[in-house]
Each structure stands twice: as structure tokens, then as C-alpha cells.
Design a protein around this motif. Structure first.
Motif, PDB file in Angstrom:
ATOM      1  N   THR A 221       0.859  -1.244  -0.426  1.00 39.66           N
ATOM      2  CA  THR A 221       0.141   0.207   0.254  1.00 39.66           C
ATOM      3  C   THR A 221       0.557   0.849  -0.163  1.00 39.66           C
ATOM      4  OG1 THR A 221      -1.770  -1.234   1.194  1.00 39.66           O
ATOM      5  CG2 THR A 221      -1.818   0.835   1.054  1.00 39.66           C
ATOM      6  N   LYS A 224       2.466   2.180  -3.543  1.00 43.17           N
ATOM      7  CA  LYS A 224       1.331   2.760  -4.250  1.00 43.17           C
ATOM      8  C   LYS A 224       1.136   4.025  -4.222  1.00 43.17           C
ATOM      9  CE  LYS A 224      -1.773  -1.578  -5.441  1.00 43.17           C
ATOM     10  NZ  LYS A 224      -2.755  -1.921  -5.291  1.00 43.17           N
ATOM     11  N   VAL A 225       1.319   4.154  -3.048  1.00 43.28           N
ATOM     12  CA  VAL A 225       0.653   5.416  -2.263  1.00 43.28           C
ATOM     13  C   VAL A 225       2.200   6.162  -3.202  1.00 43.28           C
ATOM     14  CG1 VAL A 225       0.959   7.299  -0.812  1.00 43.28           C
ATOM     15  CG2 VAL A 225      -0.715   4.703  -0.630  1.00 43.28           C
ATOM     16  N   PHE A 228       2.237   6.921  -6.605  1.00 42.50           N
ATOM     17  CA  PHE A 228       1.352   7.685  -7.016  1.00 42.50           C
ATOM     18  C   PHE A 228       1.778   9.473  -6.666  1.00 42.50           C
ATOM     19  CE2 PHE A 228      -2.222   5.367  -8.627  1.00 42.50           C
ATOM     20  CZ  PHE A 228      -2.392   5.669  -9.265  1.00 42.50           C
TER      21      PHE A 228
ATOM     22  N   LEU B 382     -10.509   4.194  -7.279  1.00 42.10           N
ATOM     23  CA  LEU B 382      -9.113   5.025  -5.902  1.00 42.10           C
ATOM     24  C   LEU B 382      -8.550   3.736  -5.182  1.00 42.10           C
ATOM     25  CD1 LEU B 382     -11.760   7.075  -5.140  1.00 42.10           C
ATOM     26  CD2 LEU B 382      -9.620   7.833  -6.238  1.00 42.10           C
ATOM     27  N   GLY B 384      -8.480   0.014  -5.911  1.00 43.36           N
ATOM     28  CA  GLY B 384      -7.793  -0.456  -6.775  1.00 43.36           C
ATOM     29  C   GLY B 384      -6.251   0.337  -7.019  1.00 43.36           C
ATOM     30  N   PHE B 385      -6.279   1.601  -7.019  1.00 46.26           N
ATOM     31  CA  PHE B 385      -4.443   2.057  -7.403  1.00 46.26           C
ATOM     32  C   PHE B 385      -4.243   2.497  -6.123  1.00 46.26           C
ATOM     33  CE2 PHE B 385      -7.042   4.191 -11.314  1.00 46.26           C
ATOM     34  CZ  PHE B 385      -5.851   3.541 -12.414  1.00 46.26           C
ATOM     35  N   LEU B 386      -4.663   3.054  -5.393  1.00 45.43           N
ATOM     36  CA  LEU B 386      -3.986   3.378  -3.710  1.00 45.43           C
ATOM     37  C   LEU B 386      -4.282   2.193  -2.487  1.00 45.43           C
ATOM     38  CD1 LEU B 386      -5.525   6.866  -4.257  1.00 45.43           C
ATOM     39  CD2 LEU B 386      -3.049   6.101  -4.570  1.00 45.43           C
ATOM     40  N   SER B 387      -4.658   0.606  -3.132  1.00 44.32           N
ATOM     41  CA  SER B 387      -4.738   0.205  -1.558  1.00 44.32           C
ATOM     42  C   SER B 387      -3.134  -0.873  -1.941  1.00 44.32           C
ATOM     43  CB  SER B 387      -6.211  -0.532  -1.169  1.00 44.32           C
ATOM     44  OG  SER B 387      -5.859  -1.401  -0.272  1.00 44.32           O
TER      45      SER B 387
END
Lengths: 356, 387
Positions: A221, A224-225, A228, B382, B384-387
Motif C-alpha cells: 500500500t 502504491k501511494v 502516485f 481509487l 484498486g490504485f491506492l490500496s
């Protein structure tokens, strides 16, 4: 296994019911029970044991008497095998087998023969119940009497060691690895290689040995953060991608129901056209018959009346093509006709004695 | 052991008891939050602003801000094993929102959307409010996961906001939930001004053709096809979308009327009560009265404004490609947010203000229910992208 037993028990019960000729829809029940057995049997063979993977192995040098290293319940350090539950579900590793005997790979062996060469992970210890991504470490010290976490074999330093993990049936190989000769203090660890997108075995340096802990310090997690944050600081990419996904979902729904709605409309239209054609045909017949009747001056009038009545019937029938033409009273459920309540004694009508 | 006199014993114990009372532990922030809770209750009762939500939340805020001594009594929301903590797990673990979605599905009639499926795109366009807020939140210094949790307020969907924030930014969940529900209650205040500002008198007078009758087959197919399409594309939205379409299938199958009734009434009411109360409780002053909360409320307002504006503007844009007799009244664009059916009612009210005989309610229900699907999909994306 428990579910398999339950399924078999249910199947046997159904057979008993059948033998006793109890008034139940036998065929349906037998089919159901057979399906349930198949279902639980498949479930039993897919209990998730395949999610267990050998995760890290450390082979202690017997010459090393420093006492440094991962210690068991008795405060003794030695060789160990770490097994991980790689799933996101709690799995119990009890009844599985660990072995260092390569002979178990011989497919000619029967299950009991193979089991005799393996070390059982016993039942009855809560530590074998591994939550998602949890790990358990077994001490390969040959002291199986010391508890659940001890194997009946030892790993030998200075040579290759084969290690295999078998399912409780003693037949299904869950995982195996051959550990090369390792430098002192190093372990052999399974890590994720981002390049090949596969798990690979590597030699972990002494400061990277991690019994009962992940082999890599990484949080998906957070990664991913961070990605971004680094690559999309203004949120434009996120907005474009997400809106594209939202639009495509709803666009697909729109297309489907637009097309489906068109088909439904078309079908309705066609049935109406068909009905109108029938009406026209009937009307034309009636006109012909009426004229014909007038010309025959009432001769065989009954036939004409019957034909006109039929035409009218057709006309009325087709103008109501939407309705089924069957009058029904929708059944409303109530507790009075519930099967559950039907097990109770039904109320008995007792005529009221008006003389008392 | 040294014995004490009865009076001393009573005095000691009474003094000890006094240290446990709210009066001994009260702080100004607690009182401020109690006033906020009371204000919510006043809004709900006196102004009729979403009473089903604001009364549980308002009382929850009061309940969560009753001061007490932290002595392991297992009474506080954040204390393990307390009753409130057990209730709170539904929020924390994210299983109340899917149950609310089950109820929404069981209560929602998608006929308006099926009859005029192009309105789905309006529901999609309004989700820009979420991502507009995401961009602003990033600019204000929030982390991407926090920004996503805050931005979902723009979907005007309380359960979705709770679901996503519980996964991505649990520390901000209380503020996000209260903000989402507060703005949902304020939809009648926020939206009309934007709708009027972005439309001309002529556009507001557009009359839309009555919707066609939708067959039962289409109604049954909608939840099945909807589930397949949306969850195949966004599996991370499965908990919300799955329950939404499940509830709708219970309703439309006509064979499970009892289940649909329960899901849409008793079960939904129970969950809404627990959800509202625990969300309110989670706003303990120490957690809630922060600068981040102020930012979240400001961002929430932006998100609602952007969502409303993007819905209205999208309809205007869409009208450029539609034939004269199929034009859409842009006043239904605001309904692309998923505040069902409040946003659709606003469309209707504004439509009636422009033309007393132009009823837009049923037309607005289309984008409104599409907004429910759209916001759940956006949350899934969201996640799916960030978790």
C-alpha cells in the motif's frame, strides 16, 4: 476433512431415509446429497494447503557454539525452516508433513510408505493456525518430542539439503526446495523479484535473516501511494485514468441497455404489427362473409354468424396480445402456509356447543 | 491491613467517584463538539435536513464527546471490547456500507435509467467532483491515500465515503463521514444556486419525452449485467456493487419480495442507526477538532460544487450532439451525484420553478441512480490504485 465427513454422513442419512421409504422426494434428495458430497469433496481437496510455501531456511553450523540465533522454547538455537501462509485467509498447517528425504519424490511409493519418511506437524496447537500472510518456524533439530515446532530430522551444514512440504494425504507435494551450501550465518530465503514478477530463492546475509518475519520489508500500500505521490503529484493521471474507468463502466452499461432496449422495442413493435395484420385479415374475412351472407339472403346464416363470432374472438384476442389472458390471483405468503410452521399441529375445528 | 473509619472510606470513595464524572474530565473541545451534535439534531428536527442521518450522527457526536476518565472501563468507542467499539467495527472493517448498499439496491427502481440509458453518462460525468477534489486535496498537502478518502465526499454517498476512507485513510474517517453526510443534508442549499448559474432560461424550459415502459425482463437483467460489467472492470468495487445489485435483484426478481422488503426496511434501518451513531461517536474532540477537519469540510464543499457543475455542464455538452426532440434538460445534471433521491428532487423543484408544468423527477432519477453506481465504481478504482 471435517466437511467431507459431514457430506458423507449426509449422503448416508439420505440412503437410510431412502431405505426406510420415508415419504420425501427421494430422487431430489439423493441428487442433492450426491452434489453435496461432490461439493465438499472438491472443497476438501482445495482446503488451501497449496497456499503454504517454504519461505526461509537456516542451517546452523554445529561447530558454532556461540548460542546466537533464533531460539526455540528451550532457549536453544539451531537450524530452522520457516513456512508461510501466502494467502489472505487463515489456514491451518496441522497434519501436513515436512521432510528432508528426497526419496519421497519416488512416485512408486504408496502414501503410507512416503508418510513413514516424513515428520508430521501435529494437531492441537493453535500456533499452526496461520492468519493471512503469517509465518511459522520449525526447528529441524531431530527432537520431535520437544513439541509441535520440532521435526524428527536435522539439516546438515556444509552440504546440500532437500526440504519438502507435503499435504496431509502424504501424496500432494506442496512445496520443495534444495538448499545449497550456505556461508556461515546466512539463510536461504524466498523473495519477490519485481523484474521477473516471480518469487526467487536467494542467499540472505546474516543481517537479513528473518525468522517469523517477512523476508522483505515492503508494504504494497505504501509503495502504491508513494508511486502516485512521486509520479502524479497533481493528480492528473489519477483523474484521467479513474474517469476513463468510470465512463467505460457506465458506457458499456449504456450500450448494452440501449441495444437491449432497441431489441425489446423492436419485438414489441413486430408483435403489434403482427396483431394488426391479423386484425386486418379477420376484418377482411368478416366483410367478405357479411357481403356473401347478404347475397345468399340468409341461407345458412348460422355458419356466417359462427364465422363472424370467430373473427371477433380473434380480433379481441390479438388486440390484447400483451396480456396472457389468464386470470391469476397472486399467491401471497403468510405464516399459515409456511413449511416451517407446517411442522406444528394444525388447528382442529371444534364445533361450538351453543347449548352450554 | 490498617482499617479506616466508615466516614473516611465513604469520603475517599466518593472523591474517587467524582474523578470519574464528566464534570471532572470535561474540556472545552468536548463542549464544542456537544454543541455541534446538538446543532445537527436541531437541523434534523427543525429544518428537516436528513433526519434519518443527522439525528443518529448528532446524538453520536454527543455520546462520543461525553468526557470520562480513561481507566480501562471499556466504555469508549476507541477502547477494545467496549460495546461502542464492537458497533464501531462495522465502520472500521467496512461492512456497514455494503449492507446499506444492499438496502439501497432493494429500494431503488432503475426503470428511469433503463428506459433512457444515455443518462448513465451523466452519472459518470458527475463523478468528476471526486477527482476534482482529489486534485485540490493533493495541492493542500494531503497524501494520495488521504486525498482519495476525502475526495470521495464528492460522490455524495455516505456509505461509499465511509467504506473508502476506512480502507485508505482510517484516521480521517470520522471527519470524512460527518462531512459527507452533512453536505448530503445540505444538497438543497448547495445545488440550486450552481444549477441556475450554469443554465439559461431556455435550457431550463427543455421538456423531455416521457420514458418508455420498461419490461420486467430488462429490470431483472439490469442488476445481473450491471454486476458483471462493473465488477469485471473494477473488482475492488465488489463489496459495494455486489450488494447494490444483489439488493436490486431481490426486488426485481419478484420472487423474493420478503427479502427485498427486509433489506430495504428493517435491516437498512438497523444498519443506518448503528452507522450514524458510531460515525457520530468517532468524532471525539481530540480526533476531530483539527486543522485537517477544517480542510476536509472545505474540500467537501468544493467536491459537491464540482460534481454538480460537471453534471450540469456535461448535459449541456451532450445536448450539442442530440437531436432537437431528444435534448436533455440540464437541470437533471446535478442528479448525477448519488444523493438519492434528494438530488433528483432538487432537479424537479428547479424545473418547476422555470415551468410549473415541467416535471423532471422521473428523468432526474436516471442520473441519480447512475450516480450511485458511478460513485461505487470510482471508489473501487481509487481503492484498486491506492490500496
Amino acid at each position: 476433512m471435517q466437511t467431507l465427513k459431514s457430506g458423507i454422513f449426509f449422503y448416508v442419512c439420505c440412503q437410510v431415509v431412502w431405505l426406510l421409504n420415508i415419504n420425501i422426494d427421494i430422487m431430489r434428495l439423493r441428487l442433492l446429497s450426491l452434489l453435496s458430497v461432490l461439493f465438499v469433496a472438491f472443497g476438501a481437496s482445495a482446503q488451501g494447503a497449496r497456499d503454504f510455501k517454504i519461505n526461509e531456511i537456516y542451517i546452523a553450523d554445529p561447530a558454532d557454539t556461540s548460542g546466537i540465533g533464533y531460539k526455540d522454547e528451550y532457549g536453544e538455537s539451531g537450524s530452522w525452516i520457516e513456512v508461510a501462509n501466502t494467502s489472505y485467509t487463515t489456514r491451518d498447517i496441522r497434519s501436513c508433513y515436512l521432510t528432508n528425504n528426497r526419496a519421497v519424490l519416488n512416485k512408486e511409493l504408496s502414501a503410507p510408505e512416503r508418510i513413514s519418511m516424513m515428520s508430521l506437524i501435529p494437531k492441537g496447537d493453535v500456533r499452526t493456525n496461520l492468519t493471512a500472510k503469517q509465518r511459522i518456524t520449525f526447528f529441524a533439530d531431530g527432537h520431535v518430542n520437544r513439541g509441535t515446532l520440532h521435526t524428527d530430522f536435522v539439516l546438515e551444514a556444509g552440504k546440500e539439503n532437500f526440504i519438502a512440504l507435503y499435504d496431509g494425504n502424504g501424496v500432494t507435494l506442496l512445496d520443495s526446495v534444495t538448499v545449497p551450501v550456505l556461508p556461515a550465518g546466512c539463510s536461504y530465503a524466498r523473495i519477490y523479484d519485481a523484474d521477473t514478477e516471480e518469487y526467487v530463492w536467494v542467499k540472505a546475509q546474516p543481517d537479513e535473516v528473518t525468522p517469523d518475519a517477512p523476508n522483505e520489508v515492503s508494504n504494497a500500500t505504501d509503495d502504491k501511494v508513494k508511486q502516485f505521490k512521486d509520479n502524479d503529484p497533481y493528480g492528473i493521471a489519477m483523474t484521467v485514468m479513474s474517469m476513463a474507468v468510470v465512463f467505460s463502466c457506465l458506457l458499456l452499461l449504456y450500450i448494452f441497455f440501449h441495444v437491449f432496449g432497441w431489441i425489446i422495442n423492436r419485438m414489441t413493435m413486430l408483435s403489434r404489427v403482427k396483431a394488426i395484420k391479423k386484425i386486418h385479415e379477420s376484418a377482411a374475412k368478416v366483410v367478405v362473409m357479411a357481403k356473401d351472407g347478404a347475397e345468399t339472403k340468409g341461407i345458412e346464416m348460422e355458419n356466417y354468424v359462427a364465422a363472424i363470432a370467430m373473427a371477433l374472438h380473434e380480433y379481441q384476442g390479438y388486440t390484447h396480445d400483451v396480456e396472457s389472458g389468464v386470470l391469476t390471483i397472486r399467491h401471497e405468503h403468510s405464516a399459515w402456509d409456511s413449511k416451517d410452521h407446517g411442522l406444528r399441529q394444525q388447528p382442529v375445528h371444534h364445533p361450538v356447543n351453543t347449548h352450554n | 491491613m490498617e482499617s479506616v473509619s466508615t466516614m473516611d472510606f465513604i469520603a475517599t470513595k466518593f472523591a474517587d467517584f467524582l474523578t470519574y464524572t464528566g464534570f471532572a474530565n470535561v474540556e472545552w473541545p468536548n463542549l464544542a463538539m456537544i454543541v455541534v451534535g446538538a446543532f445537527f439534531i436541531w437541523l434534523a428536527i427543525k429544518k428537516d435536513f436528513e433526519p434519518l442521518l443527522l439525528i443518529p450522527i448528532g446524538l453520536g457526536i454527543i455520546l462520543g464527546n461525553i468526557p470520562f476518565k480513561a481507566a480501562g472501563l471499556e466504555i469508549g468507542l476507541y477502547e477494545d471490547n467496549s460495546v461502542l467499539n464492537i458497533f464501531y467495527q462495522g465502520v472500521r472493517q467496512g461492512w456497514y456500507p455494503p449492507l446499506v448498499f444492499l438496502g439501497i439496491g432493494a429500494m431503488t427502481d432503475f426503470s428511469a435509467l433503463i428506459a433512457n440509458p444515455k443518462l448513465m453518462l451523466v452519472g459518470a460525468a458527475a463523478q468528476f467532483g471526486i477527482f476534482g477534489a482529489y486534485i485540490i486535496a493533493l495541492a493542500l498537502g494531503f497524501e494520495p491515500n488521504q486525498a482519495a478518502g476525502i475526495a470521495i465526499i464528492g460522490g455524495a454517498d455516505g456509505p461509499t465515503a465511509i467504506f473508502l476512507s476506512s480502507k485508505l485513510s482510517p484516521n480521517l474517517m470520522g471527519a470524512i463521514a460527518v462531512c459527507a453526510y452533512s453536505y448530503m443534508a445540505l444538497v438543497p442549499v448547495i445545488q440550486p444556486f450552481i444549477m441556475r448559474a450554469l443554465t439559461t432560461k431556455k435550457e431550463r424550459l427543455i421538456r423531455m419525452k416521457p420514458s418508455r415502459t420498461v419490461s420486467q425482463t430488462e429490470k431483472i437483467l439490469f442488476p445481473i449485467v450491471g454486476l458483471l460489467i462493473t465488477t469485471f472492470i473494477v473488482p475492488s468495487g465488489l463489496p459495494l456493487l455486489g450488494m447494490l445489485f444483489f439488493g436490486n435483484l431481490l426486488k426485481e426478481s419478484t420472487k423474493t419480495t420478503r427479502l427485498a422488503k427486509t433489506a430495504g426496511s428493517a435491516l437498512n434501518d438497523i444498519i443506518v442507526m448503528l452507522l450514524g451513531l458510531t460515525v457520530g461517536c468517532s468524532t471525539q474532540a481530540s480526533e476531530f477538532l483539527t486543522l485537517d477537519t477544517v480542510k476536509i469540510f472545505a474540500l467537501g464543499a468544493f467536491a459537491f460544487i464540482i460534481a454538480t457543475a460537471s453534471g450540469v455542464l456535461f448535459v449541456k455538452f451532450f445536448n450539442l450532439f442530440l437531436p432537437q426532440n431528444k435534448k436533455i434538460n440540464p437541470l437533471i445534471g446535478n442528479a448525477g451525484v448519488s444523493a438519492v433521491p434528494m438530488a433528483a428532487r432538487i432537479s424537479n423543484q428547479e424545473g418547476l420553478k422555470a415551468d410549473r408544468t415541467n416535471f423532471l423527477l422521473m428523468h432526474a432519477m436516471g442520473p441519480n441512480v447512475a450516480g450511485v453506481i458511478g460513485s461505487a465504481v470510482a471508489a473501487g478504482v481509487l481503492l484498486g490504485f491506492l490500496s
